[in-house]
Design a protein around this motif. Sequence first.
Motif, PDB file in Angstrom:
ATOM      1  N   ASN A  29      42.030  45.313  46.422  1.00 33.09           N
ATOM      2  CA  ASN A  29      41.965  44.471  45.237  1.00 33.09           C
ATOM      3  C   ASN A  29      41.396  45.346  44.123  1.00 33.09           C
ATOM      4  O   ASN A  29      40.210  45.662  44.106  1.00 33.09           O
ATOM      5  CB  ASN A  29      41.060  43.269  45.498  1.00 33.09           C
ATOM      6  N   CYS A  44      40.770  44.790  41.150  1.00 32.54           N
ATOM      7  CA  CYS A  44      39.801  44.148  40.256  1.00 32.54           C
ATOM      8  C   CYS A  44      38.406  44.122  40.859  1.00 32.54           C
ATOM      9  O   CYS A  44      37.420  44.067  40.139  1.00 32.54           O
ATOM     10  CB  CYS A  44      40.265  42.727  39.930  1.00 32.54           C
ATOM     11  N   LYS A  45      38.302  44.172  42.181  1.00 32.42           N
ATOM     12  CA  LYS A  45      37.004  44.147  42.855  1.00 32.42           C
ATOM     13  C   LYS A  45      36.618  45.503  43.408  1.00 32.42           C
ATOM     14  O   LYS A  45      35.439  45.790  43.575  1.00 32.42           O
ATOM     15  CB  LYS A  45      37.013  43.136  43.994  1.00 32.42           C
ATOM     16  N   GLY A  46      37.604  46.343  43.725  1.00 34.94           N
ATOM     17  CA  GLY A  46      37.314  47.590  44.407  1.00 34.94           C
ATOM     18  C   GLY A  46      37.805  48.804  43.679  1.00 34.94           C
ATOM     19  O   GLY A  46      38.422  49.668  44.283  1.00 34.94           O
ATOM     20  N   CYS A  79      44.026  41.882  36.695  1.00 32.23           N
ATOM     21  CA  CYS A  79      42.975  41.855  35.695  1.00 32.23           C
ATOM     22  C   CYS A  79      43.208  42.996  34.707  1.00 32.23           C
ATOM     23  O   CYS A  79      44.007  43.894  34.961  1.00 32.23           O
ATOM     24  CB  CYS A  79      41.592  41.974  36.342  1.00 32.23           C
TER      25      CYS A  79
END
Length: 145
Positions: free
Chosen positions: A138, A140-142, A71
Amino acid sequence: MSPDLLVYVALLLAGLLALAGRYAPHEQLSEQGCRIGAVLDGDTVHLICGTVTETARLHGYDAPETRDAACEAERALGKRATLRLRELVADAQPGIADLGRDKYGRRLIRLRLNGQDVADRMVAEGLATPYAGGKRINWCKGLPQ
């Protein structure tokens, strides 16, 4: 000395040597004149030892990807990590410990600059996460705060 005891002692010594080889640095590459060349990303560099240049993965942390980012947020943080590692490497006195090879065949090194561990510094500045192998986060999430 009984044969069983002799075998036990020999196996114990072999095991201890194997552990020491796995967890202790094999050699201090900076003492052999090796130096850091180009910084490829936040946790990968070119290691120059005499006339040989090879890719080296820095041990102890994981930085976000820049080329294969999942991302835009990961790519942006990866660029910041890359720029910061370039700043840290510039004009610094490196301490480079050889830890063998990673699963991709790259040289695996522990890097200290002016006596400070690079992994600790990058993690403390929020540009990386601690990493000793296994599953990566990840980004993009973390993303670290």
